[in-house]
Motif scaffolding. Structure first.
Motif, mmCIF file in Angstrom:
data_model
loop_
_atom_site.group_PDB
_atom_site.id
_atom_site.type_symbol
_atom_site.label_atom_id
_atom_site.label_comp_id
_atom_site.label_asym_id
_atom_site.label_seq_id
_atom_site.Cartn_x
_atom_site.Cartn_y
_atom_site.Cartn_z
ATOM 1 N N VAL A 168 0.853 -1.184 0.000
ATOM 2 C CA VAL A 168 0.000 0.000 0.000
ATOM 3 C C VAL A 168 0.892 1.239 0.000
ATOM 4 O O VAL A 168 1.817 1.347 0.798
ATOM 5 C CB VAL A 168 -0.908 0.021 1.250
ATOM 6 C CG1 VAL A 168 -1.729 1.296 1.276
ATOM 7 C CG2 VAL A 168 -1.804 -1.202 1.289
ATOM 8 N N LYS A 207 -6.484 -0.488 -6.402
ATOM 9 C CA LYS A 207 -7.471 -0.593 -5.318
ATOM 10 C C LYS A 207 -7.281 0.559 -4.345
ATOM 11 O O LYS A 207 -6.155 0.983 -4.067
ATOM 12 C CB LYS A 207 -7.286 -1.912 -4.547
ATOM 13 C CG LYS A 207 -8.174 -3.020 -5.031
ATOM 14 C CD LYS A 207 -8.290 -4.120 -3.984
ATOM 15 C CE LYS A 207 -9.376 -3.762 -2.974
ATOM 16 N NZ LYS A 207 -9.804 -4.897 -2.180
ATOM 17 N N LEU A 209 -7.596 2.005 -0.549
ATOM 18 C CA LEU A 209 -7.735 1.642 0.863
ATOM 19 C C LEU A 209 -8.161 2.922 1.555
ATOM 20 O O LEU A 209 -7.353 3.825 1.754
ATOM 21 C CB LEU A 209 -6.400 1.127 1.389
ATOM 22 C CG LEU A 209 -6.394 0.530 2.781
ATOM 23 C CD1 LEU A 209 -7.481 -0.522 2.929
ATOM 24 C CD2 LEU A 209 -5.037 -0.121 3.039
ATOM 25 N N ARG A 210 -9.458 3.006 1.845
ATOM 26 C CA ARG A 210 -10.044 4.285 2.241
ATOM 27 C C ARG A 210 -9.324 4.939 3.412
ATOM 28 O O ARG A 210 -9.116 4.319 4.449
ATOM 29 C CB ARG A 210 -11.528 4.100 2.594
ATOM 30 C CG ARG A 210 -12.379 5.213 2.012
ATOM 31 C CD ARG A 210 -13.815 5.075 2.437
ATOM 32 N NE ARG A 210 -14.081 5.913 3.585
ATOM 33 C CZ ARG A 210 -15.048 5.686 4.447
ATOM 34 N NH1 ARG A 210 -15.807 4.631 4.306
ATOM 35 N NH2 ARG A 210 -15.253 6.500 5.446
ATOM 36 N N GLY A 211 -8.928 6.166 3.183
ATOM 37 C CA GLY A 211 -8.268 6.919 4.254
ATOM 38 C C GLY A 211 -6.782 6.644 4.353
ATOM 39 O O GLY A 211 -6.070 7.329 5.072
ATOM 40 N N VAL A 212 -6.312 5.594 3.653
ATOM 41 C CA VAL A 212 -4.908 5.207 3.800
ATOM 42 C C VAL A 212 -4.126 5.449 2.517
ATOM 43 O O VAL A 212 -3.156 6.203 2.509
ATOM 44 C CB VAL A 212 -4.791 3.721 4.225
ATOM 45 C CG1 VAL A 212 -3.329 3.327 4.366
ATOM 46 C CG2 VAL A 212 -5.538 3.473 5.514
ATOM 47 N N LYS A 217 -2.054 -4.797 -7.157
ATOM 48 C CA LYS A 217 -1.649 -6.138 -6.738
ATOM 49 C C LYS A 217 -0.873 -6.845 -7.841
ATOM 50 O O LYS A 217 -1.254 -6.786 -9.004
ATOM 51 C CB LYS A 217 -2.885 -6.943 -6.341
ATOM 52 C CG LYS A 217 -3.275 -6.613 -4.904
ATOM 53 C CD LYS A 217 -4.343 -7.509 -4.382
ATOM 54 C CE LYS A 217 -5.700 -6.939 -4.735
ATOM 55 N NZ LYS A 217 -6.787 -7.822 -4.349
ATOM 56 N N ILE B 302 -1.776 0.365 8.968
ATOM 57 C CA ILE B 302 -2.800 -0.287 8.129
ATOM 58 C C ILE B 302 -2.189 -0.698 6.787
ATOM 59 O O ILE B 302 -2.418 -1.799 6.290
ATOM 60 C CB ILE B 302 -4.010 0.647 7.924
ATOM 61 C CG1 ILE B 302 -4.689 0.903 9.266
ATOM 62 C CG2 ILE B 302 -5.003 0.026 6.947
ATOM 63 C CD1 ILE B 302 -5.761 1.967 9.219
ATOM 64 N N TYR B 306 -1.927 -4.576 5.382
ATOM 65 C CA TYR B 306 -3.045 -4.654 4.454
ATOM 66 C C TYR B 306 -3.317 -6.067 3.933
ATOM 67 O O TYR B 306 -4.464 -6.493 3.812
ATOM 68 C CB TYR B 306 -2.824 -3.702 3.268
ATOM 69 C CG TYR B 306 -3.910 -3.818 2.246
ATOM 70 C CD1 TYR B 306 -5.198 -3.360 2.548
ATOM 71 C CD2 TYR B 306 -3.684 -4.410 1.015
ATOM 72 C CE1 TYR B 306 -6.221 -3.493 1.644
ATOM 73 C CE2 TYR B 306 -4.704 -4.550 0.109
ATOM 74 C CZ TYR B 306 -5.971 -4.089 0.429
ATOM 75 O OH TYR B 306 -6.996 -4.235 -0.469
ATOM 76 N N GLU B 310 -6.773 -8.257 3.253
ATOM 77 C CA GLU B 310 -7.035 -8.684 1.886
ATOM 78 C C GLU B 310 -7.304 -10.196 1.864
ATOM 79 O O GLU B 310 -8.259 -10.665 1.247
ATOM 80 C CB GLU B 310 -5.805 -8.335 1.035
ATOM 81 C CG GLU B 310 -5.874 -8.746 -0.405
ATOM 82 C CD GLU B 310 -6.904 -7.937 -1.185
ATOM 83 O OE1 GLU B 310 -7.273 -6.850 -0.709
ATOM 84 O OE2 GLU B 310 -7.331 -8.417 -2.246
ATOM 85 N N ILE B 316 -11.265 -2.616 5.367
ATOM 86 C CA ILE B 316 -10.790 -1.754 6.456
ATOM 87 C C ILE B 316 -10.712 -0.331 5.939
ATOM 88 O O ILE B 316 -10.319 -0.102 4.786
ATOM 89 C CB ILE B 316 -9.420 -2.212 7.017
ATOM 90 C CG1 ILE B 316 -8.966 -1.273 8.129
ATOM 91 C CG2 ILE B 316 -8.352 -2.319 5.921
ATOM 92 C CD1 ILE B 316 -7.904 -1.840 9.032
ATOM 93 N N SER B 317 -11.143 0.618 6.753
ATOM 94 C CA SER B 317 -11.049 2.009 6.320
ATOM 95 C C SER B 317 -10.578 2.870 7.479
ATOM 96 O O SER B 317 -10.776 2.536 8.646
ATOM 97 C CB SER B 317 -12.406 2.506 5.832
ATOM 98 O OG SER B 317 -13.326 2.458 6.891
ATOM 99 N N LEU B 318 -9.908 3.947 7.115
ATOM 100 C CA LEU B 318 -9.418 4.889 8.119
ATOM 101 C C LEU B 318 -10.155 6.201 7.921
ATOM 102 O O LEU B 318 -10.163 6.755 6.820
ATOM 103 C CB LEU B 318 -7.903 5.088 7.946
ATOM 104 C CG LEU B 318 -7.257 6.182 8.791
ATOM 105 C CD1 LEU B 318 -7.212 5.783 10.250
ATOM 106 C CD2 LEU B 318 -5.840 6.484 8.306
#
Lengths: 219, 441
Positions: A168, A207, A209-212, A217, B302, B306, B310, B316-318
């Motif tokens: 990520v 993809k 990753l909400r907020g992150v 992949k 996070i 991850y 997965e 998962i969200s922040l």
């Protein structure tokens, strides 16, 4: 890919040599720091995996010596020390990555693949993930053998994501790749670029990753 | 239980009272002897004054006006005639025998009398002076009583002063007890007493010595755990790699290796947890406190973990403001967040939802990790922070890998960051909601 493994624990080293060889790497294993410094200067080496607790000298000093010789060679620190200070000083001294023991083998392989991809993209060989091909020599993108227009910034973003496939990347780290220090960055710039990129790529290639951050992949 | 203050008060008062009364008793007796001698002297003097002053031999009674003197006199001729007497004197001889010179005690008219007889050879007569002994004692009692009164009245005053001074003298002892009583379970710092009295010094030194040794033992224990865990990291890594190699060989079925993989995984996990519990000592961490952006740390944790979400297809969200500053130790906070996030990952079923929220309030920064898992029953919530405690014991219902240290680590790290940890039911997702409230800077 030639990997130089500098690790004094025989059991771990032997097992790693086997794994890495199985994965198609050529592995050269050494137990001592001084030997490693000499080998880096004489033998062709693409990646160094360096343990910090060596019998003859501190791994960080080995790293210093390697960096004195070449700034390009990727060095991955592999160590039982895991304090922030160790990590920071390792990265400050020019290590490219840091993995704390006990590590997952897949994690180690993923990070080695990142080095591999970086090295191949710098050698103008391009980045391939599935049907997406990013040609780093002529800044072009091909999806399913069809050329797609891509802006300079979109290219930079996609290159970072594909090089680090499987990891990520936070928005901050992507911003730092697009803009130099002091540049004003609108809060949603990254989102806008990603939005445009998604239209050009296969569904679900990037993809969120909400907020992150974002992740691509590896197939 | 006996109070030193009451004990001292009672024994001191008893001693003072006993000594006072003993000395009063002795004083009373010697005063009586003294007054006796004094009164006797008076009778004798009176007799000789009468002998020298009175030469009249006509019989008469001396009126003593309104005065009621305690002494009387009689003058008898040698042939037994009462020549003169004072108004308060009897008319008869008080003795049954012949008069003789000197002091005599006699019973007469229901009283005991003290008399002095003097012979006047010139006028051939006897002079008798005397007084009632009970009256004599009455006077003596009055004298002694007036001496006793102030002493007796001083005893309550003495009690009050003793009570105060003993209390004052015991103050350092009280301070010592208060300090010991107020000590928190994990506080092994030395005790300090203001205005240290000599008598308490050995006690204080021994107590501090004991605390110091206890602290050293704890530190050694922690250091040992940390060192042992640290030394195990490399062999565990080797095991993991060897296992990976085994799994990639074709002639062993993956199912056969699964228990082995789980065992190694579990061992590695316990070792890491023990390390993160013991390597963050509050003293050490306090030296490495800096201004940190909690949101940044959460993002990193996070991002690093991850793949675990997965692989369970969890979302998962922040949800956080870009900058939430707190004062803390980066490594410890990473460990705290990692434990919370991985707990959520472990106990939330596949395809579940996990949400991490960070909010800045007026004086606090609130970290909140919620999931759609089964949560923790109310009766278990207090105990899950204990080391090695797992809900349902070793046969954890979920069958999930764990060692019962995660929340103990969270609690430990929160405590030395001055943060409060709370457990609740997530209103939004239905599972567990862990809140950690940090003081803002």
């Amino acid at each position: 890919m030639n990997i130089l493994l500098v690790e004094d624990d025989v059991a771990l080293a032997n097992a790693l040599v086997k794994t890495l060889t199985h994965e198609g790497f050529v592995v050269n294993h050494l137990k001592h720091g001084q030997q490693a410094i000499n080998v880096v200067k004489t033998e062709p080496t693409d990646i160094v995996i360096l343990d910090l607790g060596l019998p003859d000298m501190d791994g960080l000093d080995v790293l210093k010596a390697i960096r004195g010789h070449t700034a390009e060679l990727p060095v991955l620190i592999l160590t039982a020390r895991s304090s922030v200070n160790d990590k920071v000083s390792g990265l400050d001294l020019g290590a490219d990555d840091y993995l704390a023991k006990p590590f997952e083998v897949d994690e180690l392989l993923a990070r080695l693949r990142v080095f591999e991809r970086r090295s191949s993209s710098s050698k103008h060989a391009g980045l391939h993930i599935g049907e997406v091909v990013l040609d780093t020599a002529c800044y072009s993108l091909t999806v399913a053998n069809e050329a797609v227009d891509i802006s300079r910034r979109e290219f930079t973003l996609l290159k970072a994501l594909m090089e680090n496939a499987g990891r990520v990347l936070t928005r901050e780290s992507l911003e730092s790749k697009l803009y130099s220090w002091g540049d004003e960055v609108a809060s949603n710039t990254i989102e806008v670029h990603i939005h445009h990129l998604r239209k050009k790529l296969p569904k679900g290639f990037i993809k969120t990753l909400r907020g992150v951050g974002y992740i691509v992949k590896p197939v | 239980m006996r109070s030193i203050r009451t004990f001292l008060l009672l024994t001191l008062l008893a001693t003072i009272t006993a000594v006072t009364f003993l000395s009063l008793l002795l004083g009373y007796r010697s005063s009586l002897a003294k007054t006796d001698a004094l009164f006797d002297e008076r009778l004798k003097n009176l007799a000789s004054i009468i002998v020298h002053a009175n030469h009249d031999l006509t019989p008469r009674v001396e009126k003593t006006l309104d005065l009621k003197p305690s002494v009387f006199f009689q003058i008898w001729s040698h042939d037994g005639v009462l020549i003169a007497r004072s108004g308060n004197a009897p008319e008869q001889q008080m003795f049954n025998r012949q008069l003789s010179e000197g002091f005599h005690d006699a019973n007469y008219a229901d009283f005991r009398w003290r008399t002095y007889v003097l012979q006047d050879m010139l006028f051939k007569r006897w002079v008798v002076t005397g007084e009632r002994i009970d009256l004599r004692y009455e006077i003596a009692d009055k004298i002694v009583l007036s001496a006793i009164k102030p002493t007796v009245m001083a005893i309550p005053l003495a009690a009050f002063i003793i009570w105060l001074t003993v209390g004052f003298g015991l103050k350092p002892l009280r301070e010592l007890t208060t300090q010991l009583a107020n000590k928190k379970a994990d506080d092994l710092s030395a005790i300090l007493i203001k205005q240290q009295p000599k008598e308490l010094e050995p006690l204080r030194i021994t107590t501090n010595d004991l605390l110091q040794r206890l602290n050293d033992a704890f530190v050694r224990e922690q250091q040992f755990s940390a060192d042992a865990a640290h030394e195990l990291r490399t062999p565990i890594s080797a095991l993991k790699v060897q296992l990976h190699n085994l799994m990639s060989t074709k002639d062993i079925a993956d199912g056969d290796l699964e228990p082995l993989r789980e065992g190694v995984e579990r061992m590695g996990h316990v070792i890491e947890q023990i390390l993160s519990l013991y390597q963050h000592s509050p003293d050490q961490a306090a030296q490495q406190m800096e201004r940190l952006n909690l949101t940044g740390i959460a993002k990193m944790v996070i991002a690093n973990e991850y793949m675990r979400f997965e692989s369970k297809q969890q979302r998962i969200s922040l949800n956080a403001e870009p900058v939430c500053l707190i004062k803390g130790n980066e490594f410890a906070l990473e460990s705290l967040l990692q434990n919370l996030v991985l707990n959520a990952n472990k106990y939330t079923p596949a395809k579940g939802v996990i949400s991490v929220n960070i909010k800045s309030k007026e004086n606090t920064v609130m970290l909140c990790v919620e999931d759609s898992g089964p949560g923790i029953a109310e009766e278990d919530r207090a105990r899950v922070f204990e080391r090695f405690y797992r809900v349902g014991g070793d046969r954890h219902a979920s069958g999930i890998l764990g060692c019962g240290l995660g929340l103990a680590i969270v609690k430990h790290i929160s405590t030395f960051h001055g943060a409060k940890v709370g457990l609740a039911v997530s209103a939004e997702l239905g599972g567990l909601k862990v809140t950690v409230e940090f003081p803002a800077i």
